[in-house]
Enzyme design. Sequence first.
Site, short mmCIF file in Angstrom:
data_model
loop_
_atom_site.label_atom_id
_atom_site.label_comp_id
_atom_site.label_asym_id
_atom_site.label_seq_id
_atom_site.Cartn_x
_atom_site.Cartn_y
_atom_site.Cartn_z
N PRO A 2 37.30 50.96 14.69
CA PRO A 2 38.26 50.64 13.62
C PRO A 2 38.50 51.84 12.71
O PRO A 2 37.56 52.48 12.27
CB PRO A 2 37.57 49.51 12.84
CG PRO A 2 36.38 49.12 13.61
CD PRO A 2 36.06 50.20 14.59
N GLU A 3 39.76 52.15 12.47
CA GLU A 3 40.13 53.21 11.54
C GLU A 3 40.58 52.57 10.23
O GLU A 3 40.66 51.35 10.13
CB GLU A 3 41.25 54.07 12.15
CG GLU A 3 40.85 54.83 13.41
CD GLU A 3 39.90 56.00 13.13
OE1 GLU A 3 39.84 56.45 11.97
OE2 GLU A 3 39.22 56.44 14.07
N LYS A 61 36.84 53.73 5.18
CA LYS A 61 36.50 52.68 6.14
C LYS A 61 35.42 51.72 5.62
O LYS A 61 34.90 50.92 6.36
CB LYS A 61 36.08 53.31 7.47
CG LYS A 61 37.24 54.10 8.10
CD LYS A 61 37.11 54.25 9.59
CE LYS A 61 36.19 55.37 9.98
NZ LYS A 61 36.19 55.55 11.46
N HIS A 104 27.36 37.85 20.03
CA HIS A 104 27.04 39.04 19.25
C HIS A 104 27.03 38.75 17.74
O HIS A 104 27.21 39.65 16.94
CB HIS A 104 28.04 40.15 19.57
CG HIS A 104 28.13 40.44 21.04
ND1 HIS A 104 27.07 40.94 21.76
CD2 HIS A 104 29.14 40.26 21.93
CE1 HIS A 104 27.44 41.06 23.03
NE2 HIS A 104 28.69 40.66 23.15
N ARG A 124 27.70 46.28 19.47
CA ARG A 124 26.84 47.46 19.56
C ARG A 124 25.95 47.64 18.33
O ARG A 124 25.03 48.46 18.34
CB ARG A 124 27.69 48.70 19.80
CG ARG A 124 28.51 48.55 21.09
CD ARG A 124 29.45 49.70 21.32
NE ARG A 124 28.73 50.93 21.61
CZ ARG A 124 29.33 52.10 21.82
NH1 ARG A 124 30.64 52.17 21.73
NH2 ARG A 124 28.64 53.17 22.09
N ARG A 186 38.03 74.99 -1.90
CA ARG A 186 37.10 74.77 -0.79
C ARG A 186 37.04 75.92 0.21
O ARG A 186 36.05 76.15 0.87
CB ARG A 186 37.45 73.45 -0.09
CG ARG A 186 36.40 72.96 0.89
CD ARG A 186 35.05 72.75 0.24
NE ARG A 186 35.05 71.74 -0.80
CZ ARG A 186 34.57 70.50 -0.66
NH1 ARG A 186 34.09 70.11 0.49
NH2 ARG A 186 34.60 69.67 -1.67
N ARG A 296 35.24 68.50 19.52
CA ARG A 296 36.25 67.51 19.86
C ARG A 296 37.55 68.26 20.15
O ARG A 296 37.52 69.38 20.62
CB ARG A 296 36.41 66.50 18.72
CG ARG A 296 35.18 65.61 18.61
CD ARG A 296 35.42 64.42 17.73
NE ARG A 296 35.45 64.82 16.32
CZ ARG A 296 35.65 63.97 15.34
NH1 ARG A 296 35.87 62.69 15.60
NH2 ARG A 296 35.66 64.36 14.08
#
Length: 313
Positions: A2-3, A61, A104, A124, A186, A296
């Site tokens: 889920p985003e 999130k 679950h 999970r 930054r 990634r």
Amino acid sequence: MPELPEVEVVRRGLERWTAGRTIASAEVSHPRAVRRHAAGPADFAGRLAGRVALAPRRRGKYLWIPLQDGGEGSGGAPGEALLAHLGMSGQLLVGEPDREREKHLRVRIVFTDGGHDLRFVDQRTFGHLMVCELVPDAFGGTGDSGNDEEHKGGHGLVPEPIVHIAADPLEDAFDAEAFFRALRRRKTGIKRALLDQSLISGVGNIYADEALWRARLHWARPTETLTRAEAARALEGARAVMGAALEVGGTSFDSLYVNVNGESGYFERSLDAYGRRDEPCRRCGTPIRRDVFMNRSSYSCPTCQPRPRRARY
Ligand SMILES: [Zn+2]
């Protein structure tokens, strides 16, 4: 996984189905789901019983339900909240139990009105729930307060464990000017900055690539060289792509199932950069390139998003 938009869909569903209801009890059927609640499952359940669930809020999130004391002397400011992170596969369900999902079931929250339970289901079990203290919001935001005026509470407060997490781009209180100043200080690459939860929260790898494609900025662009207008474009890109995903994911608000599985269909249909290696850019036709980034991938258009002469990876 889920985003942010999927979590916001869950928040809206919870606002509709649980706000204002008094919790009768909580049953933890798998202690791993409350592993971050240091005092253990019995304490977790004890802190929920008798409390009123206010309108849920969200940052990035993370999702939380401010808890108000119920019964005599009720109605004060919430001092604690039920904090949820859905992890890879967590779901918050309201409605008739479903045998397949029930395998679950990790936590069940029962309400005094005898209506539908709230169930945390997680195949999970990377997600978790905890009850924690609410503290003043260092980022000056309000969380996402939603539309439920009657059951609002906890304005300007955030759960203590996420106090270091910056506001997300969909929050009304997101301070674009402070974000721009922090970017300049930054001295990193713009994509690394977008993924940095202390600068801006809720932007994952996919949304970062999509936001930068929309903003026509290369992912390794040094943040200290960004103009105010370019930083605003990156922010606007993130808001636009999340808003579009929210529209797609928002079609099931009326369902009794408050359900999130990250399968809204948005990603297959609407991505402009992410996962489109060698496919033509939807703006200029140049094949999309893929670079390795933090183990990634970063996808970008070589023409619309030229590599900066000086890059920060
Ligand atoms: Zn292009």
